[in-house]
Design a protein around this motif. Structure first.
Motif, PDB file in Angstrom:
ATOM      1  N   ILE A 198      11.183 -10.299   3.632  1.00  0.00           N
ATOM      2  CA  ILE A 198      11.329 -11.408   5.208  1.00  0.00           C
ATOM      3  C   ILE A 198      11.769 -10.697   5.911  1.00  0.00           C
ATOM      4  CG2 ILE A 198      11.508 -13.334   5.228  1.00  0.00           C
ATOM      5  CD1 ILE A 198      11.946 -13.920   2.271  1.00  0.00           C
ATOM      6  N   GLY A 199      11.044 -10.300   7.056  1.00  0.00           N
ATOM      7  CA  GLY A 199      11.446 -10.060   8.090  1.00  0.00           C
ATOM      8  C   GLY A 199      11.287 -10.502   9.739  1.00  0.00           C
ATOM      9  N   TYR A 259       7.996   1.916 -25.492  1.00  0.00           N
ATOM     10  CA  TYR A 259       8.354   2.626 -23.931  1.00  0.00           C
ATOM     11  C   TYR A 259       9.827   1.986 -23.419  1.00  0.00           C
ATOM     12  CZ  TYR A 259       3.146   4.924 -25.422  1.00  0.00           C
ATOM     13  OH  TYR A 259       2.533   5.330 -25.831  1.00  0.00           O
ATOM     14  N   PRO A 260       9.699   2.969 -22.357  1.00  0.00           N
ATOM     15  CA  PRO A 260      10.660   2.269 -22.570  1.00  0.00           C
ATOM     16  C   PRO A 260       9.870   1.308 -20.682  1.00  0.00           C
ATOM     17  CG  PRO A 260      10.660   4.885 -21.907  1.00  0.00           C
ATOM     18  CD  PRO A 260       9.880   4.549 -22.707  1.00  0.00           C
ATOM     19  N   ILE A 261       9.087   1.987 -20.418  1.00  0.00           N
ATOM     20  CA  ILE A 261       8.818   0.922 -19.337  1.00  0.00           C
ATOM     21  C   ILE A 261       7.638   0.133 -19.667  1.00  0.00           C
ATOM     22  CG2 ILE A 261      10.181   2.625 -17.126  1.00  0.00           C
ATOM     23  CD1 ILE A 261       7.561   4.073 -16.901  1.00  0.00           C
ATOM     24  N   LEU A 262       6.700  -0.769 -18.663  1.00  0.00           N
ATOM     25  CA  LEU A 262       5.821  -1.048 -18.780  1.00  0.00           C
ATOM     26  C   LEU A 262       5.225  -0.982 -18.619  1.00  0.00           C
ATOM     27  CD1 LEU A 262       7.585  -4.664 -19.048  1.00  0.00           C
ATOM     28  CD2 LEU A 262       6.793  -3.994 -20.799  1.00  0.00           C
ATOM     29  N   GLY A 263       2.967  -0.779 -18.846  1.00  0.00           N
ATOM     30  CA  GLY A 263       2.271  -0.738 -18.380  1.00  0.00           C
ATOM     31  C   GLY A 263       2.188  -2.202 -17.840  1.00  0.00           C
ATOM     32  N   GLY A 264       1.724  -1.656 -16.414  1.00  0.00           N
ATOM     33  CA  GLY A 264       1.589  -3.088 -15.745  1.00  0.00           C
ATOM     34  C   GLY A 264       0.194  -2.689 -14.259  1.00  0.00           C
ATOM     35  N   ARG A 265       0.896  -3.291 -13.105  1.00  0.00           N
ATOM     36  CA  ARG A 265       0.290  -3.287 -11.691  1.00  0.00           C
ATOM     37  C   ARG A 265       1.755  -3.462 -11.069  1.00  0.00           C
ATOM     38  NH1 ARG A 265      -5.717  -5.514 -12.903  1.00  0.00           N
ATOM     39  NH2 ARG A 265      -5.763  -4.508 -14.575  1.00  0.00           N
ATOM     40  N   LEU A 266       1.743  -2.854  -9.789  1.00  0.00           N
ATOM     41  CA  LEU A 266       2.240  -3.247  -8.499  1.00  0.00           C
ATOM     42  C   LEU A 266       1.586  -4.070  -7.909  1.00  0.00           C
ATOM     43  CD1 LEU A 266       5.487  -3.151  -8.741  1.00  0.00           C
ATOM     44  CD2 LEU A 266       5.472  -0.543  -7.971  1.00  0.00           C
ATOM     45  N   HIS A 267       1.949  -4.516  -7.200  1.00  0.00           N
ATOM     46  CA  HIS A 267       0.772  -5.709  -5.749  1.00  0.00           C
ATOM     47  C   HIS A 267       1.445  -5.486  -5.148  1.00  0.00           C
ATOM     48  CE1 HIS A 267      -1.714  -7.419  -8.941  1.00  0.00           C
ATOM     49  NE2 HIS A 267      -0.939  -6.740  -9.722  1.00  0.00           N
ATOM     50  N   PHE A 268       1.084  -5.074  -3.804  1.00  0.00           N
ATOM     51  CA  PHE A 268       1.276  -4.915  -2.056  1.00  0.00           C
ATOM     52  C   PHE A 268       0.599  -6.179  -1.392  1.00  0.00           C
ATOM     53  CE2 PHE A 268       1.877  -1.509  -4.484  1.00  0.00           C
ATOM     54  CZ  PHE A 268       3.295  -0.513  -3.713  1.00  0.00           C
ATOM     55  N   VAL A 269       1.650  -6.947  -1.151  1.00  0.00           N
ATOM     56  CA  VAL A 269       1.050  -7.591   0.427  1.00  0.00           C
ATOM     57  C   VAL A 269       2.118  -8.729   1.209  1.00  0.00           C
ATOM     58  CG1 VAL A 269      -0.100 -10.600  -0.398  1.00  0.00           C
ATOM     59  CG2 VAL A 269       0.339  -9.225  -2.249  1.00  0.00           C
ATOM     60  N   LYS A 270       1.230  -9.195   2.097  1.00  0.00           N
ATOM     61  CA  LYS A 270       2.331  -9.278   3.616  1.00  0.00           C
ATOM     62  C   LYS A 270       1.540 -10.413   3.952  1.00  0.00           C
ATOM     63  CE  LYS A 270      -0.076  -6.267   6.608  1.00  0.00           C
ATOM     64  NZ  LYS A 270      -0.531  -4.681   6.005  1.00  0.00           N
ATOM     65  N   PHE A 271       2.369 -11.354   4.591  1.00  0.00           N
ATOM     66  CA  PHE A 271       2.164 -12.803   5.441  1.00  0.00           C
ATOM     67  C   PHE A 271       2.968 -12.299   6.714  1.00  0.00           C
ATOM     68  CE2 PHE A 271       1.364 -13.279   0.789  1.00  0.00           C
ATOM     69  CZ  PHE A 271       0.805 -14.283   1.011  1.00  0.00           C
ATOM     70  N   GLU A 272       2.561 -13.487   7.756  1.00  0.00           N
ATOM     71  CA  GLU A 272       3.016 -13.313   9.031  1.00  0.00           C
ATOM     72  C   GLU A 272       4.247 -14.209   7.849  1.00  0.00           C
ATOM     73  OE1 GLU A 272       1.200 -13.579  12.154  1.00  0.00           O
ATOM     74  OE2 GLU A 272      -0.403 -14.793  10.401  1.00  0.00           O
ATOM     75  N   THR A 273       5.815 -14.142   8.911  1.00  0.00           N
ATOM     76  CA  THR A 273       6.402 -14.789   8.704  1.00  0.00           C
ATOM     77  C   THR A 273       6.593 -16.592   8.884  1.00  0.00           C
ATOM     78  OG1 THR A 273       8.100 -12.554   9.186  1.00  0.00           O
ATOM     79  CG2 THR A 273       9.106 -14.594   8.843  1.00  0.00           C
ATOM     80  N   ARG A 274       5.985 -16.543  10.403  1.00  0.00           N
ATOM     81  CA  ARG A 274       5.448 -17.745  10.912  1.00  0.00           C
ATOM     82  C   ARG A 274       4.588 -18.541   9.808  1.00  0.00           C
ATOM     83  NH1 ARG A 274       0.875 -17.931  14.701  1.00  0.00           N
ATOM     84  NH2 ARG A 274       0.079 -16.337  14.102  1.00  0.00           N
ATOM     85  N   LYS A 275       4.164 -17.941   9.295  1.00  0.00           N
ATOM     86  CA  LYS A 275       3.341 -18.837   8.291  1.00  0.00           C
ATOM     87  C   LYS A 275       3.993 -18.345   7.143  1.00  0.00           C
ATOM     88  CE  LYS A 275      -1.278 -17.733  10.631  1.00  0.00           C
ATOM     89  NZ  LYS A 275      -1.961 -17.639  10.689  1.00  0.00           N
ATOM     90  N   ILE A 276       5.305 -18.859   6.683  1.00  0.00           N
ATOM     91  CA  ILE A 276       5.628 -18.501   5.156  1.00  0.00           C
ATOM     92  C   ILE A 276       5.529 -19.864   4.111  1.00  0.00           C
ATOM     93  CG2 ILE A 276       7.837 -20.457   6.548  1.00  0.00           C
ATOM     94  CD1 ILE A 276       9.198 -18.011   4.408  1.00  0.00           C
ATOM     95  N   ASN A 277       4.835 -20.572   4.919  1.00  0.00           N
ATOM     96  CA  ASN A 277       4.381 -21.551   3.444  1.00  0.00           C
ATOM     97  C   ASN A 277       3.160 -21.147   2.707  1.00  0.00           C
ATOM     98  OD1 ASN A 277       5.883 -23.889   3.867  1.00  0.00           O
ATOM     99  ND2 ASN A 277       5.167 -24.631   5.582  1.00  0.00           N
TER     100      ASN A 277
END
Ligand SMILES: CC(C)(COP(=O)(O)O)[C@@H](O)C(=O)NCCC(=O)O
Ligand SMILES: [Mn+2]
Length: 910
Positions: free
Chosen positions: A93-94, A133-151
């Motif tokens: 959270i920047g 497996y030592p790790i799980l299969g799945g997906r890593l998602h990347f999303v961003k929002f404006e801090t002023r719209k934290i809601n």
């Protein structure tokens, strides 16, 4: 029950419930109960979904279906609409942006495939159950929002229930118990500032992680695990850099946020913040806002693209009467003093164009950061400098300016590099700080980056909550069409206006070096597939490049862009028809076409937007887009029809072959493979041909036209290896991997007869086919049935298939002898791990990798697998590449030939 077999996907929401439907629902509920979920039969509503109740798993039963044999005790149930089951989340959270990385694991949808079980036993592959497996299969998602719209961000987390994930004692991501307060890893100043808000709104505590630790962990992970992560950017030209993992450290990491940190990184967790500067992204934004009245960072950046800094900066030429100061290497256009002109002119702020001010400011700050970075690299003898942080935002001009400064001051000795996930370093690092998820052990080949609808947004502009389900996605597409907005790229995710950033319009200003946000790099969703492996027979995996055609050449890109665009209407027709031509299918078809076109348009503007681009990536993207709109197999009925027609003439072909001498037979077999490769629904020219005759007529015509020498013709060398020569006795290959291509004549009249010949000569044959459909390619799921049908006409195939366990269902009465010969399995089918017409051998299924261990011959068939990809690949074993070239341009460029020419390339083990 017959109905179930005929139609494997039964709707569960139909008004009238059939007996089968009731059984499916019961089975689903039982299964959920078994797995410890909410399986309460009385409480489960029979509607669209079992409704969410706090911490309980959410199950969407719509379109649930039993896969395979419904009479089995524990049938596999497919929940096509079930969303990711367990998620996990970390935040950065920047001051201006919230960056969010979350993990989702898919419900295990693997089908109960008999072939798989047998193959796993035969190849000695341990149980493919994910928990091994030592790790799980799945997906890593990347999303961003404006801090002023934290809601908006909180709503998003809440709607996806991301705050409910946790890590259990075994290190597996799991659902946090309802009574236990969840903890989310977070970094950045906002982790302190907004801790109470998170507690209040979501009931979660933020576990604060150190910002520097996170940045470094994130950068190290990306540089080690993602193939096309780092790139240089000079004078508008972007080039991806292969980082040798063993030679990564030390490097300088420069993170440009509001302020700037310079970190010397010596290893995992080994780093020191060696310098920094208070003149950073915040300075640009703050000063820029005061001076230009811009409302947002992106607006300011956008302004700079139309700016001319010469009106405000004092240049060397201004001081030297238009001349260079060549003695010390300064050209007349070099900035001598940023904003320097403003002191000598009687102008007020209003007299300067905001565009010029923005550009001048951007150059001032970027140069300064580039210079200080280089000086610090020099201080510690570091050659590589990676720049990250949201100041850069994939902005071409910013990167060029920084690169210029580093290049200028180091006299070309040091190199500025940028990261595709530049903005997510901190969030990713916070994510990595969850213990025991095993992510840090992931290898490059276990990660597949995909660009679903909306993914282009996550790396580009800031936006509101991403879309949820299929319906929502389609609605958005339709809204955009209604509004008459041209969607070139990226694909819309939220209505214009909600971002407050002007949304999705085509960048308005392009030209010269001042390129707009069109150059913003995008990040996709990272699929973590622990079962993927590097194909063990590659001669030099490090040097391996799957793509033959590099689309960074603009002419090539333009050509293939046109080919794929022109093919689109026909593909949509096929896809819609494959789903019964319903209105729903039409809507999905339309949305698919728009989304795929938008991706194409995006890539035309910026070919490297999604990483290094080759033709194989484009062809795979098309299949992915189809799947995204739930088109599971667009060519299903065409494949079926062609299989049936070909199987009907197979007995005649086999008889003809058996009457030949060994030598003629081998030639006829190879000719047959090449001739039958004409059945390719991805080729425009071939599809036009299909209107001119029946499958068998076209097959005969194609065979009659086979004239040697072929354009690439190594048949004689191959023949000698197979049949020996006067002074050399032949010795059969031990095991051959046959990478098969299309359904119908291609597999039935081409590859199966060749497989039969190999089996007859004592070679074990492994048929390698796609895991998922792509065009009219045969899949591994379909092959056992095709082989079973073919085996009805052929003893060799029948015995081999029985012994390989392929005919378990099809030929019950001949099972007796099947267990005799378990050490050598004459015929097997394995899946290749992909769903594309091409194959990237750096990422194949574990069963293919296991099958390859004993193989000494591989046969790659078809344009996709043998020409578009792997044409230049070298192998540790003998390799035969067979294809008919069904595209004029490719024929000219690759083999200096013509459409319908053939390639028979044989390369002995290297
Ligand atoms: C998609 C394909 C690689 C499939 O070819 P295959 O592997 O089936 O031989 C090929 O059809 C193709 O390159 N098509 C596009 C070019 C064209 O329409 O001419
Ligand atoms: Mn094909």
């Amino acid at each position: 029950m017959a109905g179930l077999k005929d139609d494997p996907v039964l709707g569960i929401n139909d008004m009238i419930e059939t007996r089968e439907e009731t059984e499916i629902k019961d089975a689903v509920i039982d299964k959920v109960r078994e797995e410890g979920g909410q399986g309460d039969r009385e409480m489960a509503p029979m509607g669209n979904s079992i409704h969410r109740s706090g911490s309980r798993p959410q199950l969407d039963l719509s379109k649930a279906a039993i896969q395979g044999n419904s009479e089995e005790r524990d049938p596999t149930i497919l929940l096509p609409n079930q969303s990711d089951d367990i998620s996990h989340l970390a935040l950065d959270i920047g001051g201006s942006l919230i960056k969010l990385v979350y993990f989702s694991r898919h419900e295990d949808r693997t089908i109960n495939d008999k072939r798989k079980k047998t193959v796993k036993e035969r190849l000695g592959i341990s149980n493919g159950n994910r928990r091994s497996y030592p790790i799980l299969g799945g997906r890593l998602h990347f999303v961003k929002f404006e801090t002023r719209k934290i809601n908006e961000c909180l709503d998003f987390i809440s709607s996806k229930q991301l705050h409910r994930g946790g890590i259990d004692t075994h290190g597996w991501l799991s659902e946090a118990p309802a009574n236990c307060s969840a903890v989310i890893k977070a970094t950045g100043g906002g982790a302190y500032k907004f801790a109470d808000l998170f507690k209040e709104r979501l009931g979660v505590s933020l576990d604060k992680e150190d910002e520097m630790d996170c940045l470094v962990a994130g950068a190290n992970f990306l540089l080690k695990a993602i193939r096309h992560e780092a790139f240089t950017h000079m004078e508008g030209h972007k080039e991806f850099v292969q980082i040798d993992h063993n030679d990564l450290f030390p490097y300088l990491l420069v993170n440009i946020g509001s302020g700037v940190s310079m970190i010397k990184v010596d290893g995992d967790g080994k780093f020191e913040r060696v310098s920094g500067t208070n003149v950073g992204g915040g300075t640009y934004w703050g000063l820029g806002r005061l001076l230009t009245k811009c409302k947002s960072f992106d607006e300011l950046l956008e302004l700079s693209q139309r700016g001319d800094n010469r009106t405000i900066d004092m240049l060397v030429g201004d001081i030297y009467g238009g001349m260079d100061y060549s003695k010390i290497g300064l050209s007349a256009s070099t900035i001598a003093s940023s904003f320097g002109k403003a002191i000598s002119e009687k102008k007020e702020l209003e007299d300067y164009r905001p565009e010029d001010i923005s550009l001048s400011l951007l150059r001032m700050i970027s140069y300064n950061i580039g210079q200080i970075s280089y000086l610090n690299a020099l201080r510690f003898g570091l050659k590589r400098i990676f720049f990250g942080g949201f100041f850069i935002r994939g902005h071409a001009y910013t990167m060029d300016t920084i690169s210029f400064a580093v290049h200028f001051w180091s006299k070309g000795d040091a190199q500025a590099m940028f990261l595709r996930h530049e903005g997510f370093l901190g969030a990713l690092g916070a994510f990595m700080s969850y213990e025991k998820h095993g992510l840090d052990d992931l290898m490059v080949h276990q990660l597949v980056e995909r660009f679903p609808m909306g993914a282009p947004y996550t790396g580009g502009k800031i936006h509101g909550p991403p879309l949820g389900d299929l319906n929502e996605k389609i609605s958005w597409m339709e809204k955009f069409v209604l509004k008459g907005t041209e969607i070139t790229a990226p694909v819309p995710m939220a209505p214009p206006g909600t971002t407050g950033l002007g949304g999705f319009e085509v960048p308005s200003s392009k030209g010269g070096t001042l390129r707009s946000d069109a150059s913003a790099l995008n990040v996709g969703v990272l699929h973590l597939v622990p079962t993927l492996e590097v194909f063990p027979l590659l001669a030099d995996p490090k040097m391996y490049e799957p793509n033959t055609i590099d689309l960074s050449d603009h002419n090539e890109l333009e050509y293939w862009f046109t080919v794929l665009s022109e093919h689109l209407p026909d593909l949509v027709d096929k896809a819609v028809a494959s789903e019964g031509g319903t209105d729903d299918a039409k809507r999905r078809g339309d949305a698919f076409a728009r989304v795929f076109s938008a991706h194409l348009a995006r890539l035309m503007e910026e070919p490297a937007a999604y990483g290094k681009l080759g033709l194989a990536n484009l062809l795979e993207l098309r299949e992915e887009c189809l799947r995204e709109f739930h088109f599971v197999d667009a060519y299903r009925s065409i494949k079926q029809r062609e299989n049936e027609a070909s199987l009907a003439v197979l007995p005649d072909l086999l008889m003809e072959l058996d009457s030949m001498t060994e030598e003629t037979r081998l030639l006829t077999l190879i000719e047959g493979v090449l001739a039958a490769n004409i059945f390719d629904w991805g080729s425009r020219a071939c599809v036009d041909l299909y209107h001119k005759g029946t499958i068998i007529e076209i097959y005969r015509m194609s065979r009659n036209k086979m004239q040697r020498p072929w354009r690439v013709d190594d048949f004689d060398v191959f023949k000698e290896r197979m049949l020996g020569s006067a002074d050399k006795k032949p010795h059969p290959h031990k095991r051959a991997l046959l990478f098969v291509d299309n359904s119908g004549a291609d597999i039935v009249l081409g590859m199966l007869p060749l497989a039969r010949e190999l089996i007859r000569r004592g070679t074990e044959v492994v048929l390698v086919a796609n895991s998922l459909p792509a065009l009219n390619d045969a899949t591994a799921m379909e092959l056992p049935d095709i082989v079973a049908e073919a085996a009805k006409h052929c003893d060799i195939l029948r015995r081999a298939a029985e012994a390989g366990g392929l005919l378990v269902d099809a030929m019950i009465n001949t099972l007796d002898g099947s267990k005799e010969n378990t050490s050598s399995v004459p015929l097997m089918v394995v899946e290749n791990g992909c769903g594309s017409p091409c194959i990237d051998l750096r990422q194949v299924s574990s069963e293919l990798a296991a099958a390859a261990k004993d193989a000494d011959l591989i046969i790659l068939e078809g344009m996709g697998r043998a020409l578009h990809t792997n044409f230049n690949a070298r192998f540790k074993c003998d390799a035969l590449k067979l294809a008919m070239v069904k595209n004029q341009r490719l024929a000219e460029n690759l083999i200096k030939g013509n459409i319908y020419d053939c390639v028979c390339r044989y390369e002995p083990a290297s």
